[in-house]
Design a protein around this motif. Structure first.
Motif, short mmCIF file in Angstrom:
data_model
loop_
_atom_site.label_atom_id
_atom_site.label_comp_id
_atom_site.label_asym_id
_atom_site.label_seq_id
_atom_site.Cartn_x
_atom_site.Cartn_y
_atom_site.Cartn_z
N ALA A 157 109.71 0.59 23.18
CA ALA A 157 110.55 1.49 23.96
C ALA A 157 110.14 2.93 23.70
CB ALA A 157 112.02 1.30 23.57
N GLU A 158 110.45 3.80 24.66
CA GLU A 158 110.13 5.23 24.55
C GLU A 158 111.19 5.93 23.71
OE1 GLU A 158 108.93 6.98 28.42
OE2 GLU A 158 109.27 4.95 29.17
N PRO A 159 110.79 6.69 22.70
CA PRO A 159 111.76 7.25 21.76
C PRO A 159 112.42 8.55 22.22
CG PRO A 159 109.56 7.80 21.05
CD PRO A 159 109.40 6.94 22.28
N ALA A 160 113.68 8.69 21.84
CA ALA A 160 114.40 9.95 21.96
C ALA A 160 114.49 10.57 20.57
CB ALA A 160 115.80 9.70 22.52
N PRO A 161 114.82 11.86 20.48
CA PRO A 161 114.97 12.48 19.15
C PRO A 161 116.18 11.93 18.39
CG PRO A 161 114.73 14.13 20.89
CD PRO A 161 114.98 12.83 21.56
N VAL A 162 116.16 12.11 17.08
CA VAL A 162 117.32 11.76 16.26
C VAL A 162 118.49 12.70 16.61
CG1 VAL A 162 115.94 10.85 14.37
CG2 VAL A 162 116.56 13.28 14.40
N LEU A 163 119.68 12.32 16.17
CA LEU A 163 120.85 13.16 16.43
C LEU A 163 120.70 14.53 15.79
CD1 LEU A 163 123.76 10.62 15.92
CD2 LEU A 163 123.13 11.76 18.05
N GLY A 164 120.26 14.58 14.53
CA GLY A 164 120.06 15.85 13.85
C GLY A 164 121.34 16.68 13.80
N GLY A 165 121.18 18.00 13.77
CA GLY A 165 122.31 18.91 13.70
C GLY A 165 122.86 19.24 15.07
N HIS A 166 123.27 18.23 15.83
CA HIS A 166 123.76 18.44 17.19
C HIS A 166 125.18 19.02 17.16
CE1 HIS A 166 124.89 17.58 21.36
NE2 HIS A 166 123.61 17.45 21.61
N SER A 167 125.50 19.86 18.13
CA SER A 167 126.82 20.49 18.16
C SER A 167 127.95 19.47 18.28
CB SER A 167 126.90 21.49 19.31
OG SER A 167 126.65 20.86 20.56
N SER A 168 127.71 18.36 18.98
CA SER A 168 128.74 17.33 19.10
C SER A 168 129.00 16.67 17.75
CB SER A 168 128.33 16.28 20.13
OG SER A 168 128.29 16.83 21.43
N VAL A 169 127.97 16.53 16.93
CA VAL A 169 128.14 15.98 15.59
C VAL A 169 128.99 16.94 14.76
CG1 VAL A 169 126.98 15.22 13.49
CG2 VAL A 169 125.96 14.72 15.73
N ALA A 170 128.74 18.24 14.90
CA ALA A 170 129.54 19.25 14.19
C ALA A 170 131.00 19.16 14.59
CB ALA A 170 128.98 20.64 14.46
N GLN A 171 131.24 18.91 15.86
CA GLN A 171 132.62 18.81 16.34
C GLN A 171 133.33 17.61 15.73
OE1 GLN A 171 132.96 19.03 20.59
NE2 GLN A 171 135.19 19.00 20.57
N VAL A 172 132.61 16.50 15.60
CA VAL A 172 133.20 15.32 14.97
C VAL A 172 133.51 15.61 13.50
CG1 VAL A 172 132.91 12.88 14.38
CG2 VAL A 172 132.00 13.74 16.54
N ALA A 173 132.61 16.32 12.83
CA ALA A 173 132.84 16.67 11.42
C ALA A 173 134.14 17.47 11.27
CB ALA A 173 131.66 17.46 10.87
N VAL A 174 134.38 18.40 12.19
CA VAL A 174 135.61 19.19 12.13
C VAL A 174 136.84 18.31 12.41
CG1 VAL A 174 136.88 21.09 13.20
CG2 VAL A 174 134.45 21.34 12.71
N LEU A 175 136.71 17.39 13.34
CA LEU A 175 137.83 16.48 13.61
C LEU A 175 138.18 15.64 12.39
CD1 LEU A 175 136.87 15.29 17.20
CD2 LEU A 175 138.78 16.77 16.58
N ARG A 176 137.17 15.17 11.67
CA ARG A 176 137.44 14.40 10.45
C ARG A 176 138.10 15.28 9.38
NH1 ARG A 176 137.53 10.71 13.51
NH2 ARG A 176 135.71 9.41 13.97
N TYR A 177 137.68 16.52 9.31
CA TYR A 177 138.29 17.51 8.40
C TYR A 177 139.78 17.67 8.72
CZ TYR A 177 139.29 22.45 7.08
OH TYR A 177 139.84 23.61 6.60
N VAL A 178 140.08 17.84 9.99
CA VAL A 178 141.47 18.03 10.41
C VAL A 178 142.30 16.78 10.11
CG1 VAL A 178 142.97 18.33 12.43
CG2 VAL A 178 140.92 19.75 12.17
N GLU A 179 141.74 15.62 10.36
CA GLU A 179 142.47 14.38 10.10
C GLU A 179 142.81 14.24 8.62
OE1 GLU A 179 140.21 11.91 13.68
OE2 GLU A 179 139.78 11.47 11.59
N ALA A 180 141.89 14.62 7.75
CA ALA A 180 142.15 14.54 6.31
C ALA A 180 143.30 15.45 5.90
CB ALA A 180 140.88 14.90 5.53
N LEU A 181 143.34 16.65 6.47
CA LEU A 181 144.44 17.57 6.18
C LEU A 181 145.75 17.07 6.76
CD1 LEU A 181 142.70 21.02 6.80
CD2 LEU A 181 143.38 20.05 4.59
N GLU A 182 145.71 16.55 7.99
CA GLU A 182 146.92 16.03 8.60
C GLU A 182 147.52 14.90 7.78
OE1 GLU A 182 145.74 14.89 12.53
OE2 GLU A 182 146.35 16.82 13.39
#
Length: 257
Positions: free
Chosen positions: A226-251
């Motif tokens: 199969a033809e490869p795509a790049p890894v996720l890396g430091g994608h902005s959507s990944v950063a957004q999920v990280a913040v959501l997990r942060y908020v959930e821990a505080l909640e």
């Protein structure tokens, strides 16, 4: 033969519009108060953590963001002083237990891991689009030609998180997606054969990892033919999920009080 997931419209999860934050599958745009505890990212390469930290700092000015959990955590003030977010795409109890044990004497919280979450599927979709293997917009149930008509999702383990992500990605692309472990040539080949047996002619390889050795990825893509795509890396959507997990821990602690 690998069985393809059911990706008929009735079987697919519904992606909600941005709303109130909280919960494992909610997204949305919001700004954290400037007096919130620090965000500490861990479990990924320094380069990826630095990229994600940059996105979080830009979206939430005034919140300290640390790329890595180290001895400096003991200098942070507050209760909690920080929320440590493991940058794992699925549960890894051994890693999580060791992390919590190692931080037990520090006034910090440890969040849940990142996946599964629709925003991770969004990031995979956009990485495929960057490689010319998918349309950048999200259109389903229309007669249209996409660059790839089947996707092998290369993951560290074909666990529940990977399976859920494969269904979420299939719902975005309107093409079948099969998950297979990166280090298992037979499973990658079986995934590709299953897709071709169901009519796929051009396959894409989507690495469901934040970072990986280029040679490992090249071999996995070759195993999947199969033809490869790049890894996720430091994608902005990944950063957004990280913040959501942060908020959930505080909640969670505020609700427990």
């Amino acid at each position: 033969m690998t069985e393809l997931p059911d990706v008929t419209p009735d079987s697919l999860p519904t992606r909600r519009r941005a709303g109130r934050r909280g919960g494992r599958h909610r997204g949305g745009s919001f700004t954290l108060p400037s007096d919130s505890p620090a965000v500490v990212l861990t479990g990924a390469s320094t380069e990826v953590m630095s990229e994600l930290a940059g996105f979080i700092e830009s979206a939430h000015p005034g919140i300290p963001v640390h790329a890595g959990a180290d001895e400096n955590l003991g200098e942070l003030v507050g209760d909690p002083a920080a929320v440590v977010v493991p940058l794992l795409l699925g549960p890894d109890r051994a890693f999580e237990n060791a992390l919590r044990e190692g931080l037990s004497s520090v006034p910090v919280l440890v969040s849940e891991t990142l996946g599964p979450h629709p925003l991770l599927a969004e990031a995979l979709h956009l990485r495929l689009a960057e490689a010319g293997l998918a349309r950048a917009d999200r259109i389903r149930m229309m007669s249209m030609v996409t660059a790839a008509d089947g996707v092998v999702l290369g993951c560290r383990a074909a666990d529940e998180s990977a399976e859920i992500t494969s269904v979420l990605l299939a719902s975005r692309l309107a093409v079948p997606v099969v998950a297979a472990p990166l280090g298992d040539p037979a499973a990658l080949a079986a995934a590709a054969n299953a897709l071709r047996a169901n009519g796929a002619q051009r396959l894409a390889f989507s690495p469901f990892v934040l970072d990986a050795d280029p040679e490992e990825l090249a071999k996995a893509a070759a195993d999947a033919t199969a033809e490869p795509a790049p890894v996720l890396g430091g994608h902005s959507s990944v950063a957004q999920v990280a913040v959501l997990r942060y908020v959930e821990a505080l909640e969670a602690i505020y609700l427990a009080e």
